[in-house]
Design a protein around this motif. Structure first.
Motif, PDB file in Angstrom:
ATOM      1  N   HIS A   1       7.813  -2.683  -9.497  1.00  0.00           N
ATOM      2  CA  HIS A   1       8.570  -2.535  -8.248  1.00  0.00           C
ATOM      3  C   HIS A   1       8.619  -3.868  -7.495  1.00  0.00           C
ATOM      4  O   HIS A   1       9.683  -4.277  -7.022  1.00  0.00           O
ATOM      5  N   LEU A   2       7.475  -4.528  -7.383  1.00  0.00           N
ATOM      6  CA  LEU A   2       7.423  -5.807  -6.662  1.00  0.00           C
ATOM      7  C   LEU A   2       8.310  -6.846  -7.342  1.00  0.00           C
ATOM      8  O   LEU A   2       9.024  -7.599  -6.679  1.00  0.00           O
ATOM      9  N   ARG A   3       8.270  -6.878  -8.656  1.00  0.00           N
ATOM     10  CA  ARG A   3       9.076  -7.839  -9.414  1.00  0.00           C
ATOM     11  C   ARG A   3      10.565  -7.550  -9.223  1.00  0.00           C
ATOM     12  O   ARG A   3      11.363  -8.465  -9.052  1.00  0.00           O
ATOM     13  N   ARG A   4      10.927  -6.286  -9.222  1.00  0.00           N
ATOM     14  CA  ARG A   4      12.330  -5.889  -9.177  1.00  0.00           C
ATOM     15  C   ARG A   4      12.942  -5.984  -7.786  1.00  0.00           C
ATOM     16  O   ARG A   4      14.094  -6.393  -7.646  1.00  0.00           O
ATOM     17  N   PHE A   5      12.169  -5.610  -6.762  1.00  0.00           N
ATOM     18  CA  PHE A   5      12.768  -5.448  -5.447  1.00  0.00           C
ATOM     19  C   PHE A   5      12.312  -6.435  -4.377  1.00  0.00           C
ATOM     20  O   PHE A   5      12.971  -6.540  -3.342  1.00  0.00           O
ATOM     21  N   TRP A   6      11.208  -7.108  -4.584  1.00  0.00           N
ATOM     22  CA  TRP A   6      10.698  -8.004  -3.548  1.00  0.00           C
ATOM     23  C   TRP A   6      11.177  -9.429  -3.755  1.00  0.00           C
ATOM     24  O   TRP A   6      11.231  -9.929  -4.886  1.00  0.00           O
ATOM     25  N   ASP A   7      11.491 -10.072  -2.661  1.00  0.00           N
ATOM     26  CA  ASP A   7      11.825 -11.492  -2.660  1.00  0.00           C
ATOM     27  C   ASP A   7      10.601 -12.286  -3.148  1.00  0.00           C
ATOM     28  O   ASP A   7       9.471 -11.920  -2.842  1.00  0.00           O
ATOM     29  N   PRO A   8      10.818 -13.359  -3.907  1.00  0.00           N
ATOM     30  CA  PRO A   8       9.681 -14.155  -4.386  1.00  0.00           C
ATOM     31  C   PRO A   8       8.746 -14.621  -3.266  1.00  0.00           C
ATOM     32  O   PRO A   8       7.535 -14.712  -3.467  1.00  0.00           O
ATOM     33  N   ARG A   9       9.296 -14.893  -2.088  1.00  0.00           N
ATOM     34  CA  ARG A   9       8.440 -15.326  -0.980  1.00  0.00           C
ATOM     35  C   ARG A   9       7.499 -14.217  -0.536  1.00  0.00           C
ATOM     36  O   ARG A   9       6.350 -14.465  -0.177  1.00  0.00           O
TER      37      ARG A   9
ATOM     38  N   ASN B   1       0.832  -1.207   0.000  1.00  0.00           N
ATOM     39  CA  ASN B   1       0.000   0.000   0.000  1.00  0.00           C
ATOM     40  C   ASN B   1       0.866   1.256   0.000  1.00  0.00           C
ATOM     41  O   ASN B   1       0.542   2.241  -0.667  1.00  0.00           O
ATOM     42  N   ASP B   2       1.976   1.223   0.736  1.00  0.00           N
ATOM     43  CA  ASP B   2       2.891   2.370   0.741  1.00  0.00           C
ATOM     44  C   ASP B   2       3.497   2.591  -0.647  1.00  0.00           C
ATOM     45  O   ASP B   2       3.642   3.733  -1.103  1.00  0.00           O
ATOM     46  N   ILE B   3       3.842   1.515  -1.320  1.00  0.00           N
ATOM     47  CA  ILE B   3       4.383   1.611  -2.676  1.00  0.00           C
ATOM     48  C   ILE B   3       3.326   2.206  -3.605  1.00  0.00           C
ATOM     49  O   ILE B   3       3.612   3.092  -4.419  1.00  0.00           O
TER      50      ILE B   3
ATOM     51  N   GLN C   1      -1.675   2.557 -14.983  1.00  0.00           N
ATOM     52  CA  GLN C   1      -0.228   2.791 -14.984  1.00  0.00           C
ATOM     53  C   GLN C   1       0.351   2.610 -13.588  1.00  0.00           C
ATOM     54  O   GLN C   1       1.470   2.101 -13.435  1.00  0.00           O
ATOM     55  N   ALA C   2      -0.396   3.024 -12.577  1.00  0.00           N
ATOM     56  CA  ALA C   2       0.064   2.841 -11.196  1.00  0.00           C
ATOM     57  C   ALA C   2       0.200   1.357 -10.885  1.00  0.00           C
ATOM     58  O   ALA C   2       1.187   0.935 -10.270  1.00  0.00           O
ATOM     59  N   ALA C   3      -0.765   0.560 -11.308  1.00  0.00           N
ATOM     60  CA  ALA C   3      -0.702  -0.889 -11.076  1.00  0.00           C
ATOM     61  C   ALA C   3       0.518  -1.493 -11.765  1.00  0.00           C
ATOM     62  O   ALA C   3       1.212  -2.332 -11.187  1.00  0.00           O
ATOM     63  N   GLU C   4       0.794  -1.055 -12.986  1.00  0.00           N
ATOM     64  CA  GLU C   4       1.971  -1.547 -13.706  1.00  0.00           C
ATOM     65  C   GLU C   4       3.255  -1.143 -12.989  1.00  0.00           C
ATOM     66  O   GLU C   4       4.206  -1.934 -12.908  1.00  0.00           O
ATOM     67  N   ALA C   5       3.291   0.081 -12.463  1.00  0.00           N
ATOM     68  CA  ALA C   5       4.479   0.549 -11.743  1.00  0.00           C
ATOM     69  C   ALA C   5       4.670  -0.228 -10.441  1.00  0.00           C
ATOM     70  O   ALA C   5       5.795  -0.587 -10.086  1.00  0.00           O
ATOM     71  N   VAL C   6       3.573  -0.501  -9.736  1.00  0.00           N
ATOM     72  CA  VAL C   6       3.661  -1.295  -8.503  1.00  0.00           C
ATOM     73  C   VAL C   6       4.145  -2.700  -8.833  1.00  0.00           C
ATOM     74  O   VAL C   6       5.033  -3.233  -8.159  1.00  0.00           O
ATOM     75  N   ALA C   7       3.588  -3.303  -9.878  1.00  0.00           N
ATOM     76  CA  ALA C   7       4.011  -4.651 -10.274  1.00  0.00           C
ATOM     77  C   ALA C   7       5.502  -4.677 -10.620  1.00  0.00           C
ATOM     78  O   ALA C   7       6.223  -5.594 -10.214  1.00  0.00           O
TER      79      ALA C   7
ATOM     80  N   GLU D   1      -4.798  -0.591  -6.710  1.00  0.00           N
ATOM     81  CA  GLU D   1      -3.597  -0.692  -7.548  1.00  0.00           C
ATOM     82  C   GLU D   1      -2.739  -1.881  -7.154  1.00  0.00           C
ATOM     83  O   GLU D   1      -2.112  -2.509  -8.010  1.00  0.00           O
ATOM     84  N   VAL D   2      -2.720  -2.202  -5.876  1.00  0.00           N
ATOM     85  CA  VAL D   2      -1.949  -3.358  -5.408  1.00  0.00           C
ATOM     86  C   VAL D   2      -2.599  -4.652  -5.899  1.00  0.00           C
ATOM     87  O   VAL D   2      -1.911  -5.546  -6.392  1.00  0.00           O
ATOM     88  N   VAL D   3      -3.904  -4.728  -5.775  1.00  0.00           N
ATOM     89  CA  VAL D   3      -4.616  -5.926  -6.241  1.00  0.00           C
ATOM     90  C   VAL D   3      -4.377  -6.112  -7.733  1.00  0.00           C
ATOM     91  O   VAL D   3      -4.058  -7.215  -8.194  1.00  0.00           O
ATOM     92  N   ALA D   4      -4.490  -5.031  -8.502  1.00  0.00           N
ATOM     93  CA  ALA D   4      -4.248  -5.117  -9.945  1.00  0.00           C
ATOM     94  C   ALA D   4      -2.802  -5.496 -10.235  1.00  0.00           C
ATOM     95  O   ALA D   4      -2.529  -6.293 -11.148  1.00  0.00           O
ATOM     96  N   ALA D   5      -1.864  -4.976  -9.458  1.00  0.00           N
ATOM     97  CA  ALA D   5      -0.450  -5.309  -9.655  1.00  0.00           C
ATOM     98  C   ALA D   5      -0.197  -6.792  -9.420  1.00  0.00           C
ATOM     99  O   ALA D   5       0.522  -7.438 -10.189  1.00  0.00           O
ATOM    100  N   VAL D   6      -0.786  -7.334  -8.371  1.00  0.00           N
ATOM    101  CA  VAL D   6      -0.608  -8.761  -8.075  1.00  0.00           C
ATOM    102  C   VAL D   6      -1.166  -9.598  -9.221  1.00  0.00           C
ATOM    103  O   VAL D   6      -0.563 -10.594  -9.624  1.00  0.00           O
ATOM    104  N   ARG D   7      -2.283  -9.185  -9.769  1.00  0.00           N
ATOM    105  CA  ARG D   7      -2.857  -9.923 -10.910  1.00  0.00           C
ATOM    106  C   ARG D   7      -1.948  -9.825 -12.131  1.00  0.00           C
ATOM    107  O   ARG D   7      -1.835 -10.782 -12.901  1.00  0.00           O
TER     108      ARG D   7
END
Length: 78
Positions: A34-42, A13-15, A26-32, A61-67
């Motif tokens: 970021h998650l892909r680039r910086f977050w551990d797969p777990r 949510n902060d992201i 576009q926000a959802a794509e940017a969040v996705a 935007e987070v829900v859309a990013a996860v999808r």
């Protein structure tokens, strides 16, 4: 009764807040990205499970990013 929000949800949510100046798609794509680039797969996997369980309290935007990221892989690490 107090429910515990997973740390991944709060962080995601902060992201999303950082990208709220963009149109929602576009926000959802940017969040996705970021998650892909910086977050551990777990971490992505835990967030994905949280979305599958109802996504209580998550920004749209987070829900859309996860999808956009798609389902975690069969090993549970992606």
């Amino acid at each position: 009764m107090r429910t515990t929000v997973p740390p991944e949800s709060r962080m995601a949510n902060d992201i999303a807040k950082a990208f709220r100046h963009l149109p929602r798609e576009q926000a959802a794509e940017a969040v996705a990205a970021h998650l892909r680039r910086f977050w551990d797969p777990r971490m992505r996997s835990r967030l994905s499970r949280y979305v599958a369980e109802g996504a209580a309290g998550l920004a749209p935007e987070v829900v859309a990013a996860v999808r956009l990221l798609g389902p975690p892989d069969a090993s549970g690490t992606g």
